[in-house]
Design an enzyme around this catalytic site. Structure first.
Site, PDB file in Angstrom:
ATOM      1  N   GLY A  63      -5.650  23.418  77.010  1.00 40.70           N
ATOM      2  CA  GLY A  63      -6.986  22.918  77.288  1.00 40.70           C
ATOM      3  C   GLY A  63      -8.042  23.941  76.950  1.00 40.70           C
ATOM      4  O   GLY A  63      -7.742  25.136  76.833  1.00 40.70           O
ATOM      5  N   CYS A  90       0.335  26.908  77.103  1.00 42.49           N
ATOM      6  CA  CYS A  90      -0.954  27.587  76.927  1.00 42.49           C
ATOM      7  C   CYS A  90      -1.796  27.502  78.209  1.00 42.49           C
ATOM      8  O   CYS A  90      -1.454  28.149  79.186  1.00 42.49           O
ATOM      9  CB  CYS A  90      -1.681  27.032  75.711  1.00 42.49           C
ATOM     10  SG  CYS A  90      -2.877  28.198  75.057  1.00 42.49           S
ATOM     11  N   TYR A  91      -2.848  26.680  78.240  1.00 38.23           N
ATOM     12  CA  TYR A  91      -3.604  26.546  79.495  1.00 38.23           C
ATOM     13  C   TYR A  91      -2.651  26.206  80.640  1.00 38.23           C
ATOM     14  O   TYR A  91      -2.797  26.696  81.756  1.00 38.23           O
ATOM     15  CB  TYR A  91      -4.671  25.455  79.369  1.00 38.23           C
ATOM     16  CG  TYR A  91      -5.570  25.331  80.586  1.00 38.23           C
ATOM     17  CD1 TYR A  91      -6.786  25.981  80.637  1.00 38.23           C
ATOM     18  CD2 TYR A  91      -5.170  24.566  81.699  1.00 38.23           C
ATOM     19  CE1 TYR A  91      -7.609  25.880  81.752  1.00 38.23           C
ATOM     20  CE2 TYR A  91      -5.979  24.460  82.825  1.00 38.23           C
ATOM     21  CZ  TYR A  91      -7.199  25.117  82.847  1.00 38.23           C
ATOM     22  OH  TYR A  91      -8.005  25.012  83.947  1.00 38.23           O
ATOM     23  N   HIS A 177       1.940  26.742  71.152  1.00 35.72           N
ATOM     24  CA  HIS A 177       1.919  25.265  71.143  1.00 35.72           C
ATOM     25  C   HIS A 177       3.130  24.697  70.401  1.00 35.72           C
ATOM     26  O   HIS A 177       3.135  24.654  69.174  1.00 35.72           O
ATOM     27  CB  HIS A 177       0.640  24.772  70.459  1.00 35.72           C
ATOM     28  CG  HIS A 177      -0.576  24.975  71.284  1.00 35.72           C
ATOM     29  ND1 HIS A 177      -1.026  24.041  72.173  1.00 35.72           N
ATOM     30  CD2 HIS A 177      -1.426  26.025  71.376  1.00 35.72           C
ATOM     31  CE1 HIS A 177      -2.109  24.488  72.777  1.00 35.72           C
ATOM     32  NE2 HIS A 177      -2.372  25.700  72.315  1.00 35.72           N
ATOM     33  N   GLU A 179       4.009  21.671  70.201  1.00 35.03           N
ATOM     34  CA  GLU A 179       3.767  20.300  69.730  1.00 35.03           C
ATOM     35  C   GLU A 179       3.198  20.226  68.317  1.00 35.03           C
ATOM     36  O   GLU A 179       3.239  19.175  67.695  1.00 35.03           O
ATOM     37  CB  GLU A 179       2.856  19.559  70.716  1.00 35.03           C
ATOM     38  CG  GLU A 179       1.402  20.045  70.797  1.00 35.03           C
ATOM     39  CD  GLU A 179       1.192  21.244  71.740  1.00 35.03           C
ATOM     40  OE1 GLU A 179       2.158  21.986  71.979  1.00 35.03           O
ATOM     41  OE2 GLU A 179       0.056  21.427  72.213  1.00 35.03           O
ATOM     42  N   SER A 232      -4.923 -12.007  63.374  1.00 36.86           N
ATOM     43  CA  SER A 232      -5.765 -11.717  62.213  1.00 36.86           C
ATOM     44  C   SER A 232      -4.962 -11.645  60.924  1.00 36.86           C
ATOM     45  O   SER A 232      -5.522 -11.544  59.848  1.00 36.86           O
ATOM     46  CB  SER A 232      -6.445 -10.369  62.430  1.00 36.86           C
ATOM     47  OG  SER A 232      -5.452  -9.346  62.413  1.00 36.86           O
ATOM     48  N   GLY A 233      -3.634 -11.679  61.056  1.00 37.32           N
ATOM     49  CA  GLY A 233      -2.816 -11.459  59.867  1.00 37.32           C
ATOM     50  C   GLY A 233      -2.432  -9.987  59.742  1.00 37.32           C
ATOM     51  O   GLY A 233      -1.662  -9.612  58.879  1.00 37.32           O
ATOM     52  N   VAL A 235      -0.966  -6.187  61.369  1.00 39.13           N
ATOM     53  CA  VAL A 235       0.285  -5.796  62.005  1.00 39.13           C
ATOM     54  C   VAL A 235       0.250  -5.987  63.528  1.00 39.13           C
ATOM     55  O   VAL A 235       1.118  -6.642  64.106  1.00 39.13           O
ATOM     56  CB  VAL A 235       0.594  -4.301  61.742  1.00 39.13           C
ATOM     57  CG1 VAL A 235       1.987  -3.941  62.222  1.00 39.13           C
ATOM     58  CG2 VAL A 235       0.404  -3.945  60.290  1.00 39.13           C
ATOM     59  N   ASP A 236      -0.751  -5.397  64.170  1.00 37.18           N
ATOM     60  CA  ASP A 236      -0.748  -5.345  65.635  1.00 37.18           C
ATOM     61  C   ASP A 236      -0.790  -6.737  66.260  1.00 37.18           C
ATOM     62  O   ASP A 236       0.002  -7.056  67.145  1.00 37.18           O
ATOM     63  CB  ASP A 236      -1.925  -4.510  66.152  1.00 37.18           C
ATOM     64  CG  ASP A 236      -1.948  -3.122  65.536  1.00 37.18           C
ATOM     65  OD1 ASP A 236      -0.896  -2.706  65.013  1.00 37.18           O
ATOM     66  OD2 ASP A 236      -3.006  -2.482  65.557  1.00 37.18           O
ATOM     67  N   THR A 238       0.005  -9.550  64.957  1.00 42.31           N
ATOM     68  CA  THR A 238       1.193 -10.342  64.630  1.00 42.31           C
ATOM     69  C   THR A 238       2.377  -9.925  65.506  1.00 42.31           C
ATOM     70  O   THR A 238       3.092 -10.773  66.048  1.00 42.31           O
ATOM     71  CB  THR A 238       1.577 -10.193  63.136  1.00 42.31           C
ATOM     72  OG1 THR A 238       0.430 -10.483  62.349  1.00 42.31           O
ATOM     73  CG2 THR A 238       2.705 -11.133  62.756  1.00 42.31           C
ATOM     74  N   ARG A 305     -22.065  -6.653  61.489  1.00 38.20           N
ATOM     75  CA  ARG A 305     -20.950  -6.459  62.418  1.00 38.20           C
ATOM     76  C   ARG A 305     -21.199  -7.192  63.735  1.00 38.20           C
ATOM     77  O   ARG A 305     -20.303  -7.848  64.267  1.00 38.20           O
ATOM     78  CB  ARG A 305     -20.743  -4.966  62.707  1.00 38.20           C
ATOM     79  CG  ARG A 305     -20.090  -4.213  61.581  1.00 38.20           C
ATOM     80  CD  ARG A 305     -20.057  -2.726  61.899  1.00 38.20           C
ATOM     81  NE  ARG A 305     -19.527  -1.957  60.783  1.00 38.20           N
ATOM     82  CZ  ARG A 305     -18.235  -1.674  60.605  1.00 38.20           C
ATOM     83  NH1 ARG A 305     -17.351  -2.080  61.492  1.00 38.20           N
ATOM     84  NH2 ARG A 305     -17.832  -0.998  59.563  1.00 38.20           N
ATOM     85  N   LYS A 382       1.504   3.543  66.586  1.00 35.24           N
ATOM     86  CA  LYS A 382       1.528   2.618  65.447  1.00 35.24           C
ATOM     87  C   LYS A 382       2.907   2.514  64.779  1.00 35.24           C
ATOM     88  O   LYS A 382       3.362   1.423  64.464  1.00 35.24           O
ATOM     89  CB  LYS A 382       0.499   3.079  64.412  1.00 35.24           C
ATOM     90  CG  LYS A 382       0.284   2.117  63.270  1.00 35.24           C
ATOM     91  CD  LYS A 382      -0.694   1.047  63.670  1.00 35.24           C
ATOM     92  CE  LYS A 382      -0.964   0.069  62.545  1.00 35.24           C
ATOM     93  NZ  LYS A 382      -2.051  -0.853  62.908  1.00 35.24           N
ATOM     94  N   ASP A 463     -19.800 -10.284  22.123  1.00 33.95           N
ATOM     95  CA  ASP A 463     -21.079 -10.156  21.423  1.00 33.95           C
ATOM     96  C   ASP A 463     -22.275 -10.624  22.235  1.00 33.95           C
ATOM     97  O   ASP A 463     -23.389 -10.678  21.741  1.00 33.95           O
ATOM     98  CB  ASP A 463     -21.056 -10.896  20.066  1.00 33.95           C
ATOM     99  CG  ASP A 463     -20.182 -10.162  19.069  1.00 33.95           C
ATOM    100  OD1 ASP A 463     -20.016  -8.936  19.237  1.00 33.95           O
ATOM    101  OD2 ASP A 463     -19.654 -10.814  18.151  1.00 33.95           O
ATOM    102  N   LYS A 518     -13.317  11.689  53.080  1.00 30.76           N
ATOM    103  CA  LYS A 518     -13.904  11.529  54.411  1.00 30.76           C
ATOM    104  C   LYS A 518     -13.578  12.778  55.221  1.00 30.76           C
ATOM    105  O   LYS A 518     -12.405  13.093  55.320  1.00 30.76           O
ATOM    106  CB  LYS A 518     -13.322  10.309  55.110  1.00 30.76           C
ATOM    107  CG  LYS A 518     -13.724  10.228  56.598  1.00 30.76           C
ATOM    108  CD  LYS A 518     -13.074   9.087  57.323  1.00 30.76           C
ATOM    109  CE  LYS A 518     -13.519   9.112  58.786  1.00 30.76           C
ATOM    110  NZ  LYS A 518     -12.987   7.995  59.549  1.00 30.76           N
TER     111      LYS A 518
HETATM  112  N1  GLN Z   1      -8.661  28.024  77.068  1.00 31.38           N
HETATM  113  C1  GLN Z   1      -7.476  28.792  77.233  1.00 31.38           C
HETATM  114  C2  GLN Z   1      -7.494  30.033  76.355  1.00 31.38           C
HETATM  115  O1  GLN Z   1      -8.394  30.254  75.582  1.00 31.38           O
HETATM  116  C3  GLN Z   1      -6.269  27.932  76.866  1.00 31.38           C
HETATM  117  C4  GLN Z   1      -6.217  27.598  75.416  1.00 31.38           C
HETATM  118  C5  GLN Z   1      -5.212  26.528  75.099  1.00 31.38           C
HETATM  119  O2  GLN Z   1      -4.648  25.893  75.973  1.00 31.38           O
HETATM  120  N2  GLN Z   1      -5.037  26.277  73.822  1.00 31.38           N
HETATM  121  O3  GLN Z   1      -6.607  30.854  76.447  1.00 31.38           O
END
Ligand code: GLN
Length: 526
Positions: A63, A90-91, A177, A179, A232-233, A235-236, A238, A305, A382, A463, A518
């Site tokens: 966090g 981490c946090y 991290h 993840e 709507s045709g 994925v979700d 249907t 819209r 998804k 032409d 984008k």
């Molecule tokens: N904010 C905390 C830090 O700076 C934790 C960071 C995090 O969870 N990625 O250490």
């Protein structure tokens, strides 16, 4: 707004991810499900006594806050009374340290990027098969001592407390991290935690989900009530409609509103695939004139819209009122194909001052029609929906269809939307998509479509001087639609598509290819 009878988390072993606001939190859930362990994310402020189910393990996410700051979020201490393993990331680890001795402060330098994990306790079940693996760091605070009752199980060059574990209880903390894919063996770590330490059952499969979900829908709807939902045709809608049909048969009523800005032959195709093929109880409503009349003279994209959204609600309500439920019972539920990312978006922790976002898209319908919401896909990502769709017998082609916006071709005809303009855009789009499929590129592209630009340009055909409009082709590659790049077609492919469009579609003198990413552009033109 969930209308769940029995929570999925009561049926499958569930790892609870408490979100402290990290941009990566949802990835923790994603990774766990990749090895078939069900995981659910809730805000870090969740009270354990109000949970209604018992997690198999708990993960405290990263966090942006500093645990020592005055308004920093803190975990409900009841988490530690559940008697299940806890992993702080981490946090999350800093939070474990804060609770057990407050030894957290700003580090001399921030650490952002790769580091090497040095496992100090080879017997720790958390790091099995991971020594010297590359891990990803993103922090400014650090532990300045061991929390009481903990030991060091791993270090890195910059973090003497890269991994910690409680001396007796299955409580772990890591500074990096796992993840993110930059942590090369991060998934191994999460699996070590969920499967080996928490002993979570790896039974989260779509095969199992179908059974659970059908049972759940039947329980919720009861023996006589009826359900309606728009298709709507795509994925979700249907997949959601097919699942409802499997659960309650013809007591589910699907409605396709032909708003006049669908793709070429779309209404007829949906009737065939969903109605005849998938045996969904479907009504197709031709409301093209109504929509196109309301769109007359309107050029502002936002107005388009809004008109389409409001007219849709109006038409849908009118058609729903015509449905005669068989058992004489009222229609009680509205089906909505909400997916997990929308749920996450509405619950993720944005800090003490932020209010939680709710979904507004069906609000009007629910209030006017006094319906209850039913969302059978609200636990799914998804790719899980696609897998589910294939298991339900929906064709590969439909299941892997590119997304299509609600306002449809109305926002792909720039400027005023008329029947003639829609016809040009839709024919050009059809040719473009057909060629993409023929070239075997459809599944390599995340989204492709043709736009009609109301700009006249001079050409010459046979032409004769021509003075007609422009088609812009767009094709993008993306994993999350937050950022996207344009697709690098071969020149010959573009040549062929351009030539077919100018030759086969009246009213087009020129074809261009959009090479904007984008950001700064969006995927759609309006
Ligand atoms: N904010 C905390 C830090 O700076 C934790 C960071 C995090 O969870 N990625 O250490």
């Amino acid at each position: 707004m969930s209308s769940t009878v029995e929570q999925v988390s009561n049926v499958f072993d569930t790892i609870l991810v408490l979100d402290f606001g990290s941009q990566y939190s949802h990835l923790i859930t994603r990774r766990l499900r990749e090895f078939n362990v069900y995981a659910e994310m809730l805000p870090c402020t969740q009270k354990i006594s109000e949970l209604g189910w018992k997690p198999t393990g708990v993960i405290l996410s990263g966090g942006p806050y500093s645990v020592y700051a005055e308004d920093a979020p803190h975990v409900d201490l009841d988490v530690f009374k559940l008697g299940v393993p806890v992993l702080g990331i981490c946090y999350g680890m800093q939070e474990l340290a804060w609770i057990n001795g407050k030894q957290v402060a700003r580090g001399e330098k921030r650490e952002y990027g790769p580091a090497t994990l040095n496992v100090q306790d080879a017997s720790s079940p958390l790091f099995q098969g991971m020594d010297h693996s590359r891990v990803w760091m993103s922090h400014g605070d650090k532990l300045h001592g061991l929390p009481s009752g903990f030991k060091v199980i791993a270090t890195s060059d910059n973090s003497p407390f890269c991994g910690i574990a409680h001396e007796e209880k299955p409580i772990y903390g890591i500074q990096f991290h796992p993840e993110v894919t930059h942590s090369t063996q991060g998934k191994t770590l999460l699996k070590n935690f969920a499967v080996n330490i928490c002993r979570a059952n790896q039974n989260w499969t779509m095969e199992n989900f179908i059974d659970t979900e059908i049972k759940r829908i039947r329980e919720l709807v009861g023996p006589t009530a009826e359900v309606i939902g728009a298709v709507s045709g795509g994925v979700d809608s249907t997949v959601a409609a097919k699942l409802m049909t499997e659960a309650i048969g013809d007591r589910f009523h699907a409605i396709l509103v032909d708003n006049g800005v669908l793709r070429l032959n779309e209404a007829a195709n949906v009737k065939k695939t969903l109605g005849e093929g998938l045996q969904i109880n479907l009504t197709v409503v031709d409301a093209a004139d109504e929509f196109l009349d309301k769109l007359k003279g309107v050029t502002d994209p936002e107005k388009k819209r809004k008109i389409i959204g409001n007219t849709f609600i109006h038409v849908f309500e009118r058609e729903a009122a015509k449905i005669q439920p068989k058992g004489g019972d009222e229609i009680e539920f509205l089906l909505q194909g909400t997916l997990y990312p929308d749920v996450i978006e509405s619950i993720s922790f944005k800090g003490p001052s932020q209010t939680i976002k709710t979904h507004h898209n069906v609000g009007g319908l629910l209030e006017d029609m006094k319906l209850k919401l039913i969302e059978p896909l609200r636990e799914l990502f998804k790719d899980e929906v696609r897998h589910l769709g294939e298991l339900l017998g929906i064709s590969h082609e439909l299941v892997w269809r590119h997304p299509f916006p609600g306002p449809g071709i109305a926002i792909r005809v720039l400027g005023e939307v008329t029947r003639e303009q829609v016809e040009i855009a839709r024919k050009a789009d059809f040719i473009y998509i057909e060629e993409i499929r023929n070239a075997g590129l459809y599944n390599k592209i995340s989204q492709a479509f043709a736009c009609l630009l109301p700009v006249k340009s001079v050409g010459v055909m046979g032409d004769q001087r021509t003075y007609e409009q422009v088609i812009a082709l767009r094709a993008i590659e993306t994993t999350d639609f937050m950022t996207a790049d344009w697709f690098p077609f071969e020149h010959d492919f573009l040549k062929k598509v351009a030539s077919r469009i100018v030759n086969e579609v009246d009213g087009v003198a020129r074809v261009t290819y959009d090479i904007t990413s984008k950001p700064p552009a969006t995927v759609e033109w309006e």
